[in-house]
Scaffold this motif. Structure first.
Motif, PDB file in Angstrom:
ATOM      1  N   SER A  53      17.108  -8.701  -1.702  1.00  0.00           N
ATOM      2  CA  SER A  53      16.500  -7.382  -1.559  1.00  0.00           C
ATOM      3  C   SER A  53      16.290  -7.067  -0.076  1.00  0.00           C
ATOM      4  CB  SER A  53      15.194  -7.308  -2.346  1.00  0.00           C
ATOM      5  OG  SER A  53      14.404  -8.429  -2.117  1.00  0.00           O
ATOM      6  N   ARG A  54      16.042  -8.091   0.724  1.00  0.00           N
ATOM      7  CA  ARG A  54      15.853  -7.863   2.144  1.00  0.00           C
ATOM      8  C   ARG A  54      17.164  -7.458   2.827  1.00  0.00           C
ATOM      9  NH1 ARG A  54      14.731 -12.433   6.206  1.00  0.00           N
ATOM     10  NH2 ARG A  54      14.602 -11.238   8.117  1.00  0.00           N
ATOM     11  N   LEU A 111      17.385  -0.099  -6.956  1.00  0.00           N
ATOM     12  CA  LEU A 111      16.009  -0.161  -7.439  1.00  0.00           C
ATOM     13  C   LEU A 111      15.943  -0.285  -8.951  1.00  0.00           C
ATOM     14  CD1 LEU A 111      14.334   2.448  -5.122  1.00  0.00           C
ATOM     15  CD2 LEU A 111      14.221  -0.022  -4.987  1.00  0.00           C
ATOM     16  N   TYR A 166      16.081   4.289   1.439  1.00  0.00           N
ATOM     17  CA  TYR A 166      15.912   5.185   0.295  1.00  0.00           C
ATOM     18  C   TYR A 166      14.599   5.941   0.440  1.00  0.00           C
ATOM     19  CZ  TYR A 166      14.435   6.400  -4.454  1.00  0.00           C
ATOM     20  OH  TYR A 166      13.958   7.057  -5.551  1.00  0.00           O
ATOM     21  N   ALA A 199      17.937  -3.973   2.002  1.00  0.00           N
ATOM     22  CA  ALA A 199      17.067  -3.023   2.709  1.00  0.00           C
ATOM     23  C   ALA A 199      17.477  -2.854   4.165  1.00  0.00           C
ATOM     24  CB  ALA A 199      15.620  -3.482   2.615  1.00  0.00           C
ATOM     25  N   PRO A 229      12.135   8.038  -1.652  1.00  0.00           N
ATOM     26  CA  PRO A 229      11.857   8.497  -3.012  1.00  0.00           C
ATOM     27  C   PRO A 229      11.311   9.930  -3.015  1.00  0.00           C
ATOM     28  CG  PRO A 229      10.240   6.862  -2.340  1.00  0.00           C
ATOM     29  CD  PRO A 229      11.214   7.001  -1.216  1.00  0.00           C
ATOM     30  N   GLU A 271       7.605   1.718  -5.370  1.00  0.00           N
ATOM     31  CA  GLU A 271       8.976   2.172  -5.144  1.00  0.00           C
ATOM     32  C   GLU A 271       9.388   1.973  -3.683  1.00  0.00           C
ATOM     33  OE1 GLU A 271      11.405   5.347  -7.283  1.00  0.00           O
ATOM     34  OE2 GLU A 271      11.093   3.244  -7.560  1.00  0.00           O
ATOM     35  N   ARG A 279      18.588   6.137  -7.490  1.00  0.00           N
ATOM     36  CA  ARG A 279      17.773   4.917  -7.540  1.00  0.00           C
ATOM     37  C   ARG A 279      18.650   3.725  -7.904  1.00  0.00           C
ATOM     38  NH1 ARG A 279      14.162   4.089 -10.975  1.00  0.00           N
ATOM     39  NH2 ARG A 279      12.670   3.044  -9.643  1.00  0.00           N
ATOM     40  N   LEU A 302       0.818  -1.219   0.000  1.00  0.00           N
ATOM     41  CA  LEU A 302       0.000   0.000   0.000  1.00  0.00           C
ATOM     42  C   LEU A 302       0.850   1.266   0.000  1.00  0.00           C
ATOM     43  CD1 LEU A 302      -2.870  -0.830   2.500  1.00  0.00           C
ATOM     44  CD2 LEU A 302      -3.045  -0.455   0.060  1.00  0.00           C
ATOM     45  N   LEU A 303       2.135   1.135   0.353  1.00  0.00           N
ATOM     46  CA  LEU A 303       3.001   2.316   0.392  1.00  0.00           C
ATOM     47  C   LEU A 303       3.471   2.716  -0.996  1.00  0.00           C
ATOM     48  CD1 LEU A 303       5.252   1.356   3.433  1.00  0.00           C
ATOM     49  CD2 LEU A 303       3.009   2.413   3.445  1.00  0.00           C
ATOM     50  N   GLY A 304       3.118   1.931  -2.010  1.00  0.00           N
ATOM     51  CA  GLY A 304       3.559   2.220  -3.370  1.00  0.00           C
ATOM     52  C   GLY A 304       4.726   1.327  -3.747  1.00  0.00           C
ATOM     53  N   ARG A 351       9.722  -7.781  -2.826  1.00  0.00           N
ATOM     54  CA  ARG A 351       9.713  -7.968  -4.280  1.00  0.00           C
ATOM     55  C   ARG A 351       8.264  -7.848  -4.733  1.00  0.00           C
ATOM     56  NH1 ARG A 351      12.062 -13.190  -5.246  1.00  0.00           N
ATOM     57  NH2 ARG A 351      12.271 -12.624  -7.438  1.00  0.00           N
ATOM     58  N   ALA A 399       3.276   7.406  -2.285  1.00  0.00           N
ATOM     59  CA  ALA A 399       1.837   7.224  -2.098  1.00  0.00           C
ATOM     60  C   ALA A 399       1.475   7.737  -0.704  1.00  0.00           C
ATOM     61  CB  ALA A 399       1.491   5.744  -2.221  1.00  0.00           C
ATOM     62  N   ARG A 438       9.714  -1.681  -2.687  1.00  0.00           N
ATOM     63  CA  ARG A 438      10.956  -2.331  -3.108  1.00  0.00           C
ATOM     64  C   ARG A 438      12.131  -1.865  -2.275  1.00  0.00           C
ATOM     65  NH1 ARG A 438      12.408  -2.061  -8.939  1.00  0.00           N
ATOM     66  NH2 ARG A 438      11.229  -0.134  -8.944  1.00  0.00           N
ATOM     67  N   SER A 439      12.117  -0.572  -1.876  1.00  0.00           N
ATOM     68  CA  SER A 439      13.237  -0.091  -1.064  1.00  0.00           C
ATOM     69  C   SER A 439      13.201  -0.707   0.333  1.00  0.00           C
ATOM     70  CB  SER A 439      13.230   1.431  -0.988  1.00  0.00           C
ATOM     71  OG  SER A 439      12.281   1.875  -0.058  1.00  0.00           O
ATOM     72  N   LEU A 440      12.064  -1.284   0.719  1.00  0.00           N
ATOM     73  CA  LEU A 440      11.979  -1.977   2.008  1.00  0.00           C
ATOM     74  C   LEU A 440      12.260  -3.474   1.859  1.00  0.00           C
ATOM     75  CD1 LEU A 440       8.884  -0.200   3.566  1.00  0.00           C
ATOM     76  CD2 LEU A 440      11.244  -0.030   4.327  1.00  0.00           C
ATOM     77  N   GLY A 441      12.700  -3.853   0.668  1.00  0.00           N
ATOM     78  CA  GLY A 441      13.114  -5.232   0.467  1.00  0.00           C
ATOM     79  C   GLY A 441      11.994  -6.160   0.028  1.00  0.00           C
TER      80      GLY A 441
END
Lengths: 339, 256
Positions: B70-71, B50, B79, B74, B81, A224, B45, A220-222, A232, B85, A227-230
């Motif tokens: 990815s974890r 990303l 990051y 993180a 952006p 981008e 980015r 829900l955070l969007g 996929r 949202a 993904r930055s929170l790890g």
């Protein structure tokens, strides 16, 4: 901190109220109908005591019908909640984006080709719903679709699948007994034999969705930020939509093309319990959807008793105006520059 | 430490920046400056993992970034952006999501996560916003909440894409002061900034991007003297001494 506790308590009590409402709706659904049966008689029949006509009615008509309403309502509402969150689109719902129609098409195919094996229907419906979901996901990713485009794509997908259902029924007129009921969604003539396989598709899917509620929060955070929170995001979207398809497909396989539960229930529940925790929202949607559909079904069979309306008719009468209201609200928000 | 070695960044068929080499060192604030569309956001980015680098290598603590899940990435790089949202959730919940990389399936937040959230909210001066819904906050307040979320992520490196957008002048300065404080705690802070004067005053190191490459990299003093910023941004820079160090001024060149 105090505010947070208050809001926590409010959410918890909202869930309790929903549970109570669901139980009452189920009880009402067992007691009310063309013939009213007292709660005592219902309890007796369910416990295996009593073998009069009312016990027969409870056991062979009201119980499957009530279970069907609860399952279909919960399934569609949870499916709608997931679809709205994943597609970040408040107008999306299984009936709007063509998921129900996809499930309906394969249910019809299944009924036409293998009329003797109703337990295959939910699986076929799941595949059909999945087809609908993937088509819509493809459209939304390809075009970066706006909310309206997605809805319009859903309309055209539903139209195509609907034409498929009609074509099959032209060649196999007896495939779906009670065609009108199937087309608008109805709960008449249900048997446990059709509900139980659907339950075994929907229940694991619900548990899996619930176990992914943390991920749903992040989505829900969007994309981008997710993904930055790890997270996929892409595979997760696919998994969640697949589970949403399983839930909607299971419901459609025995209840037909029920509209609007999957749209209305999530919206009401968002207002009621907020969006802070997807886990609570999903639980609320399950109970709210179950109660909503059961209550609508009670209305459908008592309003003009002894005649009964398919529950889909009642739902559409409520859901149509609700959808219009949502559209207007969207427009107003866009006017404020917050679309 | 995050190192970019000869990195080309952009999109398939459209390279935006070529052969950029720079390091985000612990304890230092690095500001990325350059005109609109020069590829600052694309670079940051790419550094955050990303989007894939078109060529070159990104190393995180000596190991290629792509070798991290990815974890794992993180847990080391946060990051922020440029645009985000605005979900209908409370600020506290939003900040709590910064702890997500530390949870394994089925992701239930623990006591220590809530403690980290309280601390991050306090650090970002957003404690009093904790129970407000995000859509009801002003742009500046929301920015503080996002910043708190990045802090709750407890990473060695923080990348922020224009963190001062939407902020009034006081909040801009506070954000930059917070960046300095984070660097003082030993984190590497990388900022994309539009305000070159503010960047010259508070960054340890400045990377000037333009013409599809890294034009200059150095301390504010060197960058100011080289006049590279004046050339690439097409402005005149001047400065005056003040009790708290140099103050920089920026104006349009005389016409004609």
């Amino acid at each position: 901190m105090k505010d947070l506790q208050t809001s926590f308590i409010r959410t918890e009590s909202a869930l309790l109220v929903l549970l109570l409402l669901t139980v009452l709706a189920a009880l009402g659904s067992l007691c009310l109908g063309a013939v009213s049966i007292s709660p005592g008689e219902v309890a007796g029949a369910l416990l295996g005591r009593g073998d009069g006509p009312s016990a027969q009615i409870v056991f062979y008509a009201r119980l499957p019908r009530t279970c069907g309403c609860l399952l279909a309502g919960a399934g569609l509402a949870v499916s709608g909640t997931v679809i709205q969150s994943v597609l970040e689109n408040p107008l999306a719902a299984p009936n709007v984006i063509g998921v129900n129609a996809g499930a309906g098409l394969l249910t019809a195919v299944c009924a036409a080709l293998w009329p003797a094996s109703p337990s295959a229907a939910p699986f076929a419906a799941f595949l059909g719903a999945l087809g609908g979901v993937l088509l819509v996901l493809f459209v939304s990713e390809r075009t970066g679709a706006s909310r309206m485009t997605l809805v319009l794509a859903g309309v055209s997908v539903s139209g195509m699948f609907g034409a498929g259902i009609d074509a099959i029924l032209t060649f196999y007129p007896d495939a779906l007994n009670g065609y009108t009921d199937f087309r608008v969604g109805g709960m008449a003539n249900l048997s446990m034999a059709r509900i139980i396989p659907a339950f075994w598709v929907a229940f694991p899917a619900f548990l899996l969705v619930l176990s992914l509620s943390g991920e749903l929060d992040i989505l829900l955070l969007g994309g981008e930020t997710a993904r930055s929170l790890g997270l996929r995001a892409r595979p997760l979207r696919l998994v969640l939509l697949t589970l949403a398809a399983a839930l909607a497909g299971a419901a459609v396989s025995f209840a037909g093309l029920l509209g609007f539960v999957g749209l209305i229930a999530p919206h009401i529940m968002r207002r009621l319990v907020g969006e802070d925790s997807s886990a609570r929202l999903l639980l609320a949607a399950a109970m709210g959807g179950a109660a909503l559909l059961t209550l609508c079904d009670i209305l459908a069979r008592t309003l003009f008793a002894p005649y009964e309306l398919p529950v889909g008719v009642v739902l559409s009468l409520l859901g149509g105006p609700f959808f219009l209201w949502l559209l207007l609200r969207q427009r107003r928000r866009r006017g404020m520059g917050r679309a | 430490m995050l190192e970019l070695k000869n990195v080309s960044a952009g999109y398939p068929g459209r390279t935006v920046l070529r052969n950029v080499s720079l390091d985000a060192c612990p304890g230092r604030v690095l500001a990325l400056l350059g005109p609109n569309g020069c590829g600052k956001s694309t670079l940051i980015r790419t550094a955050a993992g990303l989007q894939p680098a078109l060529s070159g290598e990104i190393l995180l603590d000596g190991k290629p970034l792509r070798d991290y899940s990815s974890r794992q990435a993180a847990q080391r790089i946060a990051y922020l952006p440029q645009s985000r949202a605005v979900p209908g959730i409370t600020a506290r919940r939003m900040v709590l999501h910064g702890r997500f990389p530390y949870l394994s399936y089925p992701r239930r937040y623990r006591q220590e996560d809530y403690a980290a959230v309280d601390q991050a909210l306090f650090q970002a001066d957003a404690a009093e916003l904790a129970d407000c819904l995000l859509p009801e906050l002003s742009g500046g307040q929301r920015q503080k909440v996002y910043l708190a979320m990045a802090l709750a992520q407890e990473t060695e490196t923080i990348l922020m894409d224009e963190p001062t957008t939407y902020l009034d002048v006081r909040h801009q300065m506070e954000t930059l002061r917070l960046s300095r404080r984070l660097a003082a705690e030993g984190r590497a802070v990388v900022l994309v900034l539009h305000d070159i004067c503010l960047a010259l005053e508070m960054a340890d190191e400045i990377a000037v991007l333009g013409e599809g490459r890294l034009l200059a990299l150095g301390g504010p003093e060197d960058i100011y003297r080289s006049k590279v910023l004046e050339r690439v941004m097409r402005v005149c820079l001047s400065r005056a001494a003040s009790p708290r160090g140099w103050r920089y001024f920026c104006e349009l060149p005389e016409e004609g």
